[in-house]
Design a protein around this motif. Structure first.
Motif, PDB file in Angstrom:
ATOM      1  N   GLN A  37       0.919 -20.500  11.901  1.00  0.00           N
ATOM      2  CA  GLN A  37       0.787 -20.760  13.331  1.00  0.00           C
ATOM      3  C   GLN A  37      -0.497 -20.085  13.817  1.00  0.00           C
ATOM      4  O   GLN A  37      -0.812 -18.975  13.380  1.00  0.00           O
ATOM      5  N   VAL A  38      -1.197 -20.742  14.725  1.00  0.00           N
ATOM      6  CA  VAL A  38      -2.405 -20.168  15.332  1.00  0.00           C
ATOM      7  C   VAL A  38      -2.154 -19.967  16.818  1.00  0.00           C
ATOM      8  O   VAL A  38      -1.757 -20.901  17.523  1.00  0.00           O
ATOM      9  N   LEU A  39      -2.368 -18.751  17.269  1.00  0.00           N
ATOM     10  CA  LEU A  39      -2.327 -18.440  18.699  1.00  0.00           C
ATOM     11  C   LEU A  39      -3.762 -18.164  19.138  1.00  0.00           C
ATOM     12  O   LEU A  39      -4.332 -17.140  18.786  1.00  0.00           O
ATOM     13  N   ASP A  40      -4.341 -19.093  19.864  1.00  0.00           N
ATOM     14  CA  ASP A  40      -5.703 -18.964  20.392  1.00  0.00           C
ATOM     15  C   ASP A  40      -5.558 -18.420  21.813  1.00  0.00           C
ATOM     16  O   ASP A  40      -5.232 -19.166  22.745  1.00  0.00           O
ATOM     17  N   LEU A  41      -5.779 -17.135  21.992  1.00  0.00           N
ATOM     18  CA  LEU A  41      -5.466 -16.485  23.261  1.00  0.00           C
ATOM     19  C   LEU A  41      -6.234 -17.065  24.438  1.00  0.00           C
ATOM     20  O   LEU A  41      -5.697 -17.182  25.542  1.00  0.00           O
ATOM     21  N   TYR A  42      -7.500 -17.427  24.235  1.00  0.00           N
ATOM     22  CA  TYR A  42      -8.279 -17.996  25.336  1.00  0.00           C
ATOM     23  C   TYR A  42      -7.817 -19.414  25.667  1.00  0.00           C
ATOM     24  O   TYR A  42      -7.637 -19.756  26.849  1.00  0.00           O
TER      25      TYR A  42
END
Length: 196
Positions: A37-42
């Motif tokens: 899973q990728v969490l791209d904060l921006y």
């Protein structure tokens, strides 16, 4: 292995984003890694501002419904990868805000009356991949390794995460920064990564 990647850079044309792609490709080619899973904060528009008052207590942050999705991600992950630039000798405020909120008492650790609390995230491991404009030795000799000490001792060890690896790359705004070799090193690390 379940892998969570927390990516913190506003620009998808950045070198940090190239490292994200290298990690993803390495994971894809590794049979040990089943889920990523990728969490791209921006892109997520994550709010890094830690706020509490008389009604919203900090001690109750571990059950804040607005953060449930992110708590579930951290609980699910066996390996957590942070990809970010070094700005002013430390990770971006966006990432620090995420850590402020997510590694909360009641979720990441529990006070037990002893000198150190009980870490509730034991068994997980972390990889930090960071890039900076200055030379690689700058944080070590000028800042006493503050960035690594802060994350390893004050955060990860505190919540029970003992396995922490750093890739810290300097001279990354220099045309002679050996970008390809560094990206390949990260790709190969995740391509060959095993459970141990």
């Amino acid at each position: 292995m379940n892998v969570l990647i927390v990516f913190t850079h506003p620009d998808h044309q950045s070198l940090s984003y190239s490292f994200l792609q290298a990690v993803l490709q390495g994971c894809k080619e590794n049979h040990v890694i089943q889920n990523v899973q990728v969490l791209d904060l921006y892109r997520e528009n994550f709010n890094p501002v830690l706020f509490f008052d008389e009604k919203k207590k900090r001690r109750n942050m571990y059950k804040d419904p607005e953060l449930e999705k992110y708590r579930n991600q951290l609980s699910w992950a066996e390996k957590i990868i942070f990809i970010y630039p070094i700005w002013w000798g430390r990770p971006p405020a966006m990432l620090m805000g995420y850590m402020d909120k997510m590694f909360a008492s009641g979720f990441a650790y529990k006070d037990n009356g002893k000198l150190l609390p009980e870490g509730l995230l034991m068994g997980k491991s972390v990889v930090c991949i960071s890039v900076m404009k200055g030379p690689t030795f700058y944080p070590m000799f000028w800042l006493n390794n503050a960035h690594k000490v802060l994350l390893r001792k004050a955060l990860f060890n505190y919540v029970g995460i003992k396995k922490v690896k750093f890739f810290e790359f300097g001279h990354m705004e220099n045309s002679k920064g050996k970008h390809f070799e560094k990206i390949k090193k990260v790709y190969q690390y995740f391509q060959k990564l095993n459970i141990a």
